[in-house]
Scaffold this active site. Structure first.
Site, short mmCIF file in Angstrom:
data_model
loop_
_atom_site.label_atom_id
_atom_site.label_comp_id
_atom_site.label_asym_id
_atom_site.label_seq_id
_atom_site.Cartn_x
_atom_site.Cartn_y
_atom_site.Cartn_z
N HIS A 191 46.34 18.16 69.05
CA HIS A 191 45.92 19.22 69.97
C HIS A 191 46.59 19.04 71.32
CE1 HIS A 191 42.01 20.14 67.58
NE2 HIS A 191 43.00 20.93 67.23
N CYS A 489 59.61 26.91 59.53
CA CYS A 489 58.47 27.41 60.31
C CYS A 489 57.59 26.27 60.79
CB CYS A 489 57.65 28.41 59.49
SG CYS A 489 56.94 27.72 57.99
#
Length: 557
Positions: A191, A489
């Site tokens: 995160h 991706c």
């Protein structure tokens, strides 16, 4: 005390330079021990009331922060607020308080139970251990009447140092004052990395030797090189920072389209998680969406949405990029991303278990209903043949069955290359589908046999690992031979230097966090296709990730 002329090395996750005094995150509260952990029966109801009030206060603060942020920051803050009020956590803490624990002790002990569970699950669930620890510290501080622990509020620019950063802390950082972030723990997909990338703050994680750097020491952080240099020459450091500021200004002015200096087209696309994320991404110079992570729309959905409800969600993303490329990935649920309405078996090793395309075996009809929703959304938005790809494809039979289900609905089928078998047999897979997209996060994890969320393994989960790059070359070569597009991706696409190497390996598209689009596009414009190919060839001869990165920087920077 660290030597005043030392460069500490970690993993760079957000490019950029910053020079300022360092400041450490405030420590967590210390829990009273011994008899202070227990109360008599007459006081137990009061402890429950006190605990509930503290949790509600912490959750409200997190929710407010989520409402004042956007994108990934808002998403993870909202998820952390929901975690604070999780019913399972409430039951565990309530049981402890009913047995006589104080509210503080119940907070620590109940969350410790969940930390053990999350660590066993691994992947993104293990990453949420940081979130749990943050919730514990905030609730205990509230109970003890202490200020919120965490990030200091500086009045002048600083380089922020921490063991690790919780999303609630990272999301509220002010780039005008936080000129860099360095943590001892964390990984490229933590995160901390995700939000720092959104904020554009230079960031280095897994810098294990940071502990001896004192508050106030001047440091130069280099998010591209992955270094924190303590005691750098001030004049040289300032000159480097000014040059980096000029580079960032040039990035802000880049408008696309993606192409190399000699005009070779490269699709530079955005990764999105929902309609709001797609609308935000459309404000960047992205040529479309290379990865729509549909499972992120449903992480809190107790019941499976109907086909019509799913179509409404998918339509929002298609509508944000009318007439442009949008690649929709079917549910990549399981392991680190459990979706409530999906059947998730109890497994010893979830990362190697029932996830992605494999969920269809445990939950018949799940994939078909999602494809029906995507087909309906495509019809509503006037998209003739929407692009859909499946995650965790490991066998040609899986690809063939998925392709047939897509074509029955007039959808264009593709697959993710995350399992090494898909790269090794890329030519056989491309005989069944229309395109492939390489998920570098999982491909690296499975190639190196290293949990991509484990801070201690960050060096192994580096996408510059030569073995990973060679697998990517195999997939790209198969695409060239079959004249079918193969792109990337994963997070690797957001690294401007690595993006050039990927193009040199033969990839035709790169999809990334929206705010990374301009930096990658600008870097591609600075080099020719031949330079990219020469750089790729040189990197493939390297035997370590550090050597590969250094070689690319020497040839292409």
């Amino acid at each position: 005390m660290i030597d005043t002329a030392t460069a500490i090395t970690g993993t760079g996750v957000v490019a950029g330079l910053g020079y300022a005094p360092v400041q450490w995150v405030k420590p967590a509260p210390i829990l009273p021990l011994g008899h202070d952990r227990l109360v008599g029966e007459a006081l137990r109801d009061a402890e429950v009331t006190r605990w509930k009030a503290a949790v509600e206060t912490v959750a409200s603060r997190l929710t407010l922060r989520a409402a004042t942020n956007s994108g990934a920051a808002a998403e993870v803050l909202g998820a952390t607020a929901a975690l604070a009020t999780d019913r399972g956590l409430q039951r565990a803490a309530g049981k402890l308080m009913a047995a006589g624990s104080t509210a503080e002790a119940a907070t620590v002990d109940s969350i410790a139970q969940f930390i053990v569970k999350f660590e066993k699950l691994g992947g993104l669930m293990a990453e949420r251990v940081t979130d749990l620890g943050d919730i514990r510290n905030r609730v205990v501080s509230e109970l003890l009447g202490l200020p919120e622990p965490g990030v200091p509020t500086p009045v002048a620019p600083i380089i922020l140092l921490a063991e690790d950063l919780a999303p609630a802390d990272t999301a509220t950082l002010d780039p005008a004052l936080i000129h860099g972030i360095a943590t001892r723990l964390g990984g490229p997909t933590s995160h901390t990395a995700i939000i720092a990338r959104q904020l554009g703050i230079p960031c280095v994680v897994a810098a294990t030797d940071l502990q001896d750097v004192p508050d106030g020491a001047m440091a130069l952080i280099d998010g591209a090189a992955g270094t924190v240099e303590v005691g750098a020459d001030p004049e040289q450091a300032e000159a480097k920072v000014q040059a980096d500021a000029a580079r960032r200004a040039a990035v802000q002015s880049w408008k696309g389209p993606g192409r190399t200096q000699d005009g070779t087209a490269v699709e530079v696309l955005a990764n999105v998680q929902d309609g709001a994320g797609a609308r935000a991404a459309a404000k960047y110079p992205a040529a479309g969406v290379g990865l729509f992570r549909t499972e992120l729309c449903f992480l809190s959905a107790a019941h499976e949405p109907s086909v019509a409800e799913q179509a409404s969600i998918y339509s929002e993303v298609l509508a944000a990029f009318p007439g442009q490329k949008v690649v929709i990935r079917t549910l990549d649920a399981g392991s680190d991303k459990p979706v409530p309405f999906v059947v998730h078996p109890d497994e010893e090793n979830p990362a190697l278990g029932v996830r992605g395309i494999r969920l269809g075996n445990a939950d018949p009809g799940l994939l078909e209903r999602q494809l029906d929703g995507i087909a309906l959304a495509a019809e509503q938005q006037g998209v003739a043949s929407a692009k859909v790809m499946a995650p965790m494809i490991a066998t040609v039979d899986e690809a063939r069955d998925f392709a047939a289900a897509c074509r029955q609905r007039r959808l264009s089928p593709g697959i993710m290359v995350e399992v090494p078998s898909a790269a090794l047999l890329a030519d056989a897979f491309l005989a069944e589908v229309d395109f492939m997209s390489i998920g570098t996060n999982d491909l690296t994890q499975y190639t190196m046999a290293a949990d991509r969320m484990a801070p201690s393994l960050a060096a192994l989960t580096d996408p510059w690992q030569p073995a990973v790059l060679r697998l990517i070359r195999l997939a790209a070569a198969a695409g060239t031979s079959a004249q079918k597009p193969v792109g990337v991706c994963g997070e690797a696409a957001a690294d401007p230097l690595l993006a050039c190497i990927l193009v040199g390996l033969g990839l035709s598209s790169l999809s990334m966090a929206p705010n990374a689009v301009a930096a990658v596009g600008l870097q591609l414009e600075s080099v020719t296709l031949e330079q990219c190919q020469q750089g790729a060839a040189a990197v493939l001869r390297c035997t370590t990730a550090r050597e590969a990165r250094s070689m690319a920087r020497e040839l292409l920077s």
